[in-house]
Write a protein that holds these residues in place. Structure first.
Motif, PDB file in Angstrom:
ATOM      1  N   ASP A 260       1.198  -1.771  -0.119  1.00 36.46           N
ATOM      2  CA  ASP A 260       0.061   0.024  -0.220  1.00 36.46           C
ATOM      3  C   ASP A 260       1.408   1.349   0.187  1.00 36.46           C
ATOM      4  OD1 ASP A 260       0.651   0.871   2.830  1.00 36.46           O
ATOM      5  OD2 ASP A 260      -0.442  -0.810   3.843  1.00 36.46           O
ATOM      6  N   GLU A 261       0.465   2.756   0.195  1.00 33.42           N
ATOM      7  CA  GLU A 261       1.022   3.563  -0.593  1.00 33.42           C
ATOM      8  C   GLU A 261       0.718   4.460   0.892  1.00 33.42           C
ATOM      9  OE1 GLU A 261       0.266   5.591  -3.554  1.00 33.42           O
ATOM     10  OE2 GLU A 261       0.403   3.840  -4.825  1.00 33.42           O
ATOM     11  N   GLY A 262       0.254   3.441   2.462  1.00 35.38           N
ATOM     12  CA  GLY A 262      -0.229   4.340   3.488  1.00 35.38           C
ATOM     13  C   GLY A 262       1.121   4.442   4.605  1.00 35.38           C
ATOM     14  N   PRO A 263       0.905   5.239   5.491  1.00 34.02           N
ATOM     15  CA  PRO A 263       1.885   5.893   6.329  1.00 34.02           C
ATOM     16  C   PRO A 263       2.848   4.437   7.132  1.00 34.02           C
ATOM     17  CG  PRO A 263       0.029   5.299   7.701  1.00 34.02           C
ATOM     18  CD  PRO A 263      -0.121   5.064   6.397  1.00 34.02           C
ATOM     19  N   GLY A 264       2.516   3.395   6.582  1.00 34.63           N
ATOM     20  CA  GLY A 264       3.830   2.216   7.056  1.00 34.63           C
ATOM     21  C   GLY A 264       3.240   1.595   8.381  1.00 34.63           C
ATOM     22  N   ILE A 265       4.774   1.019   9.071  1.00 32.31           N
ATOM     23  CA  ILE A 265       4.307   0.463   9.883  1.00 32.31           C
ATOM     24  C   ILE A 265       5.762   0.690  11.010  1.00 32.31           C
ATOM     25  CG2 ILE A 265       4.185  -1.662  11.606  1.00 32.31           C
ATOM     26  CD1 ILE A 265       3.499  -3.117   8.470  1.00 32.31           C
ATOM     27  N   PRO A 266       4.862   1.571  12.438  1.00 35.54           N
ATOM     28  CA  PRO A 266       6.497   1.655  12.917  1.00 35.54           C
ATOM     29  C   PRO A 266       7.252   0.513  13.339  1.00 35.54           C
ATOM     30  CG  PRO A 266       4.217   2.484  13.864  1.00 35.54           C
ATOM     31  CD  PRO A 266       3.644   1.928  12.340  1.00 35.54           C
ATOM     32  N   ASP A 267       8.798   1.205  13.159  1.00 33.71           N
ATOM     33  CA  ASP A 267       9.371  -0.293  13.464  1.00 33.71           C
ATOM     34  C   ASP A 267       9.485  -1.323  14.578  1.00 33.71           C
ATOM     35  OD1 ASP A 267      10.306   0.188  10.596  1.00 33.71           O
ATOM     36  OD2 ASP A 267      11.970   1.482  11.887  1.00 33.71           O
ATOM     37  N   ASP A 268       8.445  -0.568  16.181  1.00 33.79           N
ATOM     38  CA  ASP A 268       8.606  -0.651  16.542  1.00 33.79           C
ATOM     39  C   ASP A 268       7.797  -1.220  17.125  1.00 33.79           C
ATOM     40  OD1 ASP A 268       7.023   0.744  17.080  1.00 33.79           O
ATOM     41  OD2 ASP A 268       7.788   1.425  19.541  1.00 33.79           O
ATOM     42  N   ARG A 269       6.621  -1.792  15.896  1.00 34.08           N
ATOM     43  CA  ARG A 269       4.884  -2.525  16.571  1.00 34.08           C
ATOM     44  C   ARG A 269       5.005  -3.812  15.135  1.00 34.08           C
ATOM     45  NH1 ARG A 269       0.924   0.682  18.089  1.00 34.08           N
ATOM     46  NH2 ARG A 269       3.004   2.053  20.384  1.00 34.08           N
ATOM     47  N   LEU A 270       6.548  -3.570  14.519  1.00 36.07           N
ATOM     48  CA  LEU A 270       6.660  -5.211  13.742  1.00 36.07           C
ATOM     49  C   LEU A 270       6.130  -6.264  14.465  1.00 36.07           C
ATOM     50  CD1 LEU A 270       9.099  -3.363  10.907  1.00 36.07           C
ATOM     51  CD2 LEU A 270       7.098  -3.850  10.595  1.00 36.07           C
ATOM     52  N   SER A 271       7.322  -6.357  15.400  1.00 34.68           N
ATOM     53  CA  SER A 271       7.629  -7.843  15.933  1.00 34.68           C
ATOM     54  C   SER A 271       6.277  -7.936  16.617  1.00 34.68           C
ATOM     55  CB  SER A 271       8.312  -7.545  16.759  1.00 34.68           C
ATOM     56  OG  SER A 271       8.116  -6.808  17.737  1.00 34.68           O
ATOM     57  N   ILE A 272       5.050  -7.900  16.993  1.00 33.26           N
ATOM     58  CA  ILE A 272       3.664  -7.661  17.610  1.00 33.26           C
ATOM     59  C   ILE A 272       2.436  -7.121  16.663  1.00 33.26           C
ATOM     60  CG2 ILE A 272       4.475  -6.917  19.626  1.00 33.26           C
ATOM     61  CD1 ILE A 272       3.278  -4.438  19.372  1.00 33.26           C
ATOM     62  N   ILE A 273       2.804  -7.192  15.115  1.00 29.51           N
ATOM     63  CA  ILE A 273       1.649  -6.948  14.347  1.00 29.51           C
ATOM     64  C   ILE A 273       0.572  -8.033  14.378  1.00 29.51           C
ATOM     65  CG2 ILE A 273       2.866  -7.198  12.476  1.00 29.51           C
ATOM     66  CD1 ILE A 273       1.360  -4.830  11.414  1.00 29.51           C
ATOM     67  N   PHE A 274       1.101  -8.994  14.501  1.00 26.17           N
ATOM     68  CA  PHE A 274       0.429 -10.860  14.537  1.00 26.17           C
ATOM     69  C   PHE A 274      -0.296 -11.238  15.687  1.00 26.17           C
ATOM     70  CE2 PHE A 274       3.552 -10.284  10.788  1.00 26.17           C
ATOM     71  CZ  PHE A 274       1.592 -10.822   9.362  1.00 26.17           C
ATOM     72  N   ASP A 275      -0.219 -10.109  16.555  1.00 30.25           N
ATOM     73  CA  ASP A 275      -0.613 -10.550  18.170  1.00 30.25           C
ATOM     74  C   ASP A 275      -2.517 -10.309  17.995  1.00 30.25           C
ATOM     75  OD1 ASP A 275       2.059 -11.233  18.759  1.00 30.25           O
ATOM     76  OD2 ASP A 275       2.504  -9.511  19.765  1.00 30.25           O
ATOM     77  N   ARG A 276      -2.439 -11.366  18.434  1.00 33.14           N
ATOM     78  CA  ARG A 276      -4.218 -11.296  19.231  1.00 33.14           C
ATOM     79  C   ARG A 276      -4.656 -10.036  19.940  1.00 33.14           C
ATOM     80  NH1 ARG A 276      -4.002 -16.609  20.513  1.00 33.14           N
ATOM     81  NH2 ARG A 276      -3.540 -16.371  22.866  1.00 33.14           N
ATOM     82  N   PHE A 277      -5.352  -9.731  19.339  1.00 39.04           N
ATOM     83  CA  PHE A 277      -6.480  -8.380  19.742  1.00 39.04           C
ATOM     84  C   PHE A 277      -5.648  -7.195  19.646  1.00 39.04           C
ATOM     85  CE2 PHE A 277      -7.883 -11.987  22.297  1.00 39.04           C
ATOM     86  CZ  PHE A 277      -9.513 -12.376  21.611  1.00 39.04           C
ATOM     87  N   TYR A 278      -4.136  -7.080  19.184  1.00 37.05           N
ATOM     88  CA  TYR A 278      -4.055  -5.857  18.610  1.00 37.05           C
ATOM     89  C   TYR A 278      -3.677  -4.860  17.313  1.00 37.05           C
ATOM     90  CZ  TYR A 278       0.231  -2.625  17.146  1.00 37.05           C
ATOM     91  OH  TYR A 278       0.495  -1.632  16.368  1.00 37.05           O
ATOM     92  N   THR A 279      -4.710  -3.606  17.561  1.00 38.22           N
ATOM     93  CA  THR A 279      -5.692  -3.316  17.050  1.00 38.22           C
ATOM     94  C   THR A 279      -4.253  -1.959  17.165  1.00 38.22           C
ATOM     95  OG1 THR A 279      -7.243  -1.808  15.676  1.00 38.22           O
ATOM     96  CG2 THR A 279      -7.289  -2.797  18.318  1.00 38.22           C
ATOM     97  N   ASP A 280      -4.584  -0.723  16.019  1.00 36.41           N
ATOM     98  CA  ASP A 280      -3.983   0.984  16.182  1.00 36.41           C
ATOM     99  C   ASP A 280      -4.216   0.833  14.995  1.00 36.41           C
ATOM    100  OD1 ASP A 280      -3.379   3.142  16.994  1.00 36.41           O
ATOM    101  OD2 ASP A 280      -1.140   2.311  17.536  1.00 36.41           O
ATOM    102  N   ARG A 281      -4.755   2.048  15.351  1.00 35.70           N
ATOM    103  CA  ARG A 281      -6.534   2.619  13.921  1.00 35.70           C
ATOM    104  C   ARG A 281      -5.754   4.059  14.071  1.00 35.70           C
ATOM    105  NH1 ARG A 281      -6.566  -1.371  11.524  1.00 35.70           N
ATOM    106  NH2 ARG A 281      -7.829   0.356  10.322  1.00 35.70           N
ATOM    107  N   PRO A 282      -5.565   4.489  12.502  1.00 35.46           N
ATOM    108  CA  PRO A 282      -5.488   6.066  12.310  1.00 35.46           C
ATOM    109  C   PRO A 282      -5.746   6.826  12.949  1.00 35.46           C
ATOM    110  CG  PRO A 282      -6.586   4.559  10.264  1.00 35.46           C
ATOM    111  CD  PRO A 282      -6.217   3.986  11.093  1.00 35.46           C
ATOM    112  N   ASP A 283      -6.061   8.102  12.887  1.00 36.11           N
ATOM    113  CA  ASP A 283      -6.978   8.755  13.740  1.00 36.11           C
ATOM    114  C   ASP A 283      -8.091   9.280  12.697  1.00 36.11           C
ATOM    115  OD1 ASP A 283      -4.956   9.064  15.707  1.00 36.11           O
ATOM    116  OD2 ASP A 283      -3.803  11.202  14.458  1.00 36.11           O
ATOM    117  N   THR A 284      -7.952   8.975  11.378  1.00 35.93           N
ATOM    118  CA  THR A 284      -9.119   9.630  10.534  1.00 35.93           C
ATOM    119  C   THR A 284      -9.886   8.708  10.340  1.00 35.93           C
ATOM    120  OG1 THR A 284      -7.867   8.169   8.660  1.00 35.93           O
ATOM    121  CG2 THR A 284      -7.294  11.092   8.998  1.00 35.93           C
ATOM    122  N   GLU A 285      -9.816   7.375  11.087  1.00 36.79           N
ATOM    123  CA  GLU A 285     -10.996   6.297  12.108  1.00 36.79           C
ATOM    124  C   GLU A 285     -11.211   6.196  12.762  1.00 36.79           C
ATOM    125  OE1 GLU A 285     -11.534   1.322  11.101  1.00 36.79           O
ATOM    126  OE2 GLU A 285      -9.894   2.884  10.091  1.00 36.79           O
ATOM    127  N   ALA A 286     -12.496   7.908  13.084  1.00 34.19           N
ATOM    128  CA  ALA A 286     -12.881   7.433  14.125  1.00 34.19           C
ATOM    129  C   ALA A 286     -13.868   6.646  14.768  1.00 34.19           C
ATOM    130  CB  ALA A 286     -13.491   9.115  14.469  1.00 34.19           C
TER     131      ALA A 286
END
Length: 415
Positions: free
Chosen positions: A307-333
């Motif tokens: 995609d052409e989005g903001p990317g993934i913070p480097d410190d989140r790459l190791s936990i992005i596939f963990d259960r219930f992990y979610t962090d949405r962009p500010d535009t999605e209210a």
């Protein structure tokens, strides 16, 4: 046997039969009980019996031969008995004993899974007992990991369920303090959002809890990854028909027929691809493109979603596939739109297919690692069904395209 001396030889019964033209052999016993073998052979000339040749063994010679053979048989029997006893002892010590200890340990572990470390260690053995011990250890570890995963899953579910319930209860308590209709409507709207979030969470948890059993029951077969990509792309083409964002596909040239075939379940692979594309679209800015790449790398079919989005913070790459992990962009209210299980479920599906999934940031060739990424990239690698062009010559026909499961988990779980 009777000795007749110089008497007429016809006194011997075998001689009388030989005079009739028949060779006769008889086993006789003398007065001492010794065996004698007597044979009478007719002597013929011109078809007429002229006489009889009588031959016999000395008394006791047959008994001596039989005694020697019996003695040899007894020696062999004794050696066979000794060999049987030694073999039985060796089998009891090297096979039956270890199997009995493994059985007792397995029964103990069935009552107390924490005792898995007490299983006998026969890793040094290369025979069937060593293989069985390794299989027992692997099975026990898998069961323990499954038990730990179930316990962890239950704890995570309980924690996640408490959040919307606590928020809804807080909003319900705040309803008594609302003074105007607008305030009351706003509180009711927030309560409804939390209830929607709770409903979505319960549905996703139910799907995730059934995932392992469904993957074990489903029959896998040849699946053309390009067909799955085409089906999912068509779905998003319809969904984004009025949107400025779009989904494009880039399928590399197949080096041979069947190069993009994998062993799996088309519906589940479609579910994974739908999750990844939906996740990429949700993070993509307006008028951007989400690209799905398919290529063959050695014996691996590689599926990439960029995609052409903001990317993934480097410190989140190791936990992005963990259960219930979610962090949405500010535009999605809007809350309650995802449960944080989409990528976790996708990882489990890919692992069940013998593959792997990873996430990374897209960067330019000359771009520094601390610069803003060009977007995110999810890579799925699956073992190819056809190893080479030579083996692919026997599989000229490809399976018919199968549409992915429309009842997919479209939760979007990354930054």
């Amino acid at each position: 046997y009777r000795e007749i001396g110089n008497a007429n030889g016809t006194s011997y019964r075998e001689v009388r039969r030989a005079l009739e033209g028949t060779t006769t052999a008889m086993l006789l016993l003398n007065e001492k009980g010794e065996q004698i073998v007597s044979t009478a052979v007719p002597i013929k000339r011109g078809g007429v019996v002229q006489g009889v040749l009588l031959m016999s063994t000395p008394p006791g010679e047959i008994d001596d031969i039989l005694s020697e053979e019996r003695a040899l048989i007894w020696v062999l029997a004794i050696f066979a008995l000794i060999a049987t006893l030694v073999s039985s002892l060796m089998l009891a010590r090297t096979v039956a004993g270890p199997i009995r200890r493994l059985s007792a340990s397995a029964e103990h572990v069935s009552r107390n899974i924490s005792a898995r470390h007490e299983l006998p260690d026969y890793a040094h053995r290369t025979d069937e007992v060593g293989q069985m011990a390794s299989a027992f250890a692997s099975m026990t570890d898998a069961l323990y990991q499954r038990a730990e995963a179930s316990e962890s899953f239950a704890a995570d579910v309980a924690h996640e369920l408490k959040n919307p319930l606590a928020a809804a209860r807080s909003m319900a308590e705040a309803l008594t303090y609302a003074k105007t209709d607008e305030q009351r409507q706003e509180v009711v709207r927030q309560i409804q959002n939390e209830l929607k979030r709770l409903n979505r969470l319960i549905t996703d948890v139910s799907n995730a809890s059934r995932l392992d059993a469904e993957l074990a029951r489903q029959q896998m077969g040849p699946v053309d990854v390009t067909s799955v990509v085409a089906s999912v792309s068509q779905i998003f083409h319809d969904i984004l028909s009025s949107d400025s964002r779009r989904v494009a596909t880039a399928i590399a040239h197949a080096p041979f027929d069947g190069a993009f075939l994998v062993s799996g379940h088309a519906g589940r692979l479609g579910q994974v691809l739908t999750n990844l594309v939906d996740n990429a679209v949700s993070f993509s800015p307006e008028a951007s493109t989400v690209t799905v790449h398919v290529r063959r790398v050695a014996g691996i079919v590689e599926l990439t979603v960029e995609d052409e989005g903001p990317g993934i913070p480097d410190d989140r790459l190791s936990i992005i596939f963990d259960r219930f992990y979610t962090d949405r962009p500010d535009t999605e209210a809007v809350r309650g739109k995802n449960s944080g299980l989409g990528l976790s479920i996708s990882r489990e599906i890919i692992r069940a297919h013998g593959g792997e999934i990873s996430a990374e940031n897209r960067r330019g060739a000359l771009q520094a690692s601390d610069d803003k990424p060009l977007g995110a990239r999810f890579v799925v690698r699956l073992p190819a069904l056809v190893a080479s062009a030579r083996s692919g010559m026997t599989s000229g026909r490809r399976p018919a395209p199968v549409a992915p499961d429309r009842h997919h988990d479209a939760s979007r779980d990354r930054v």
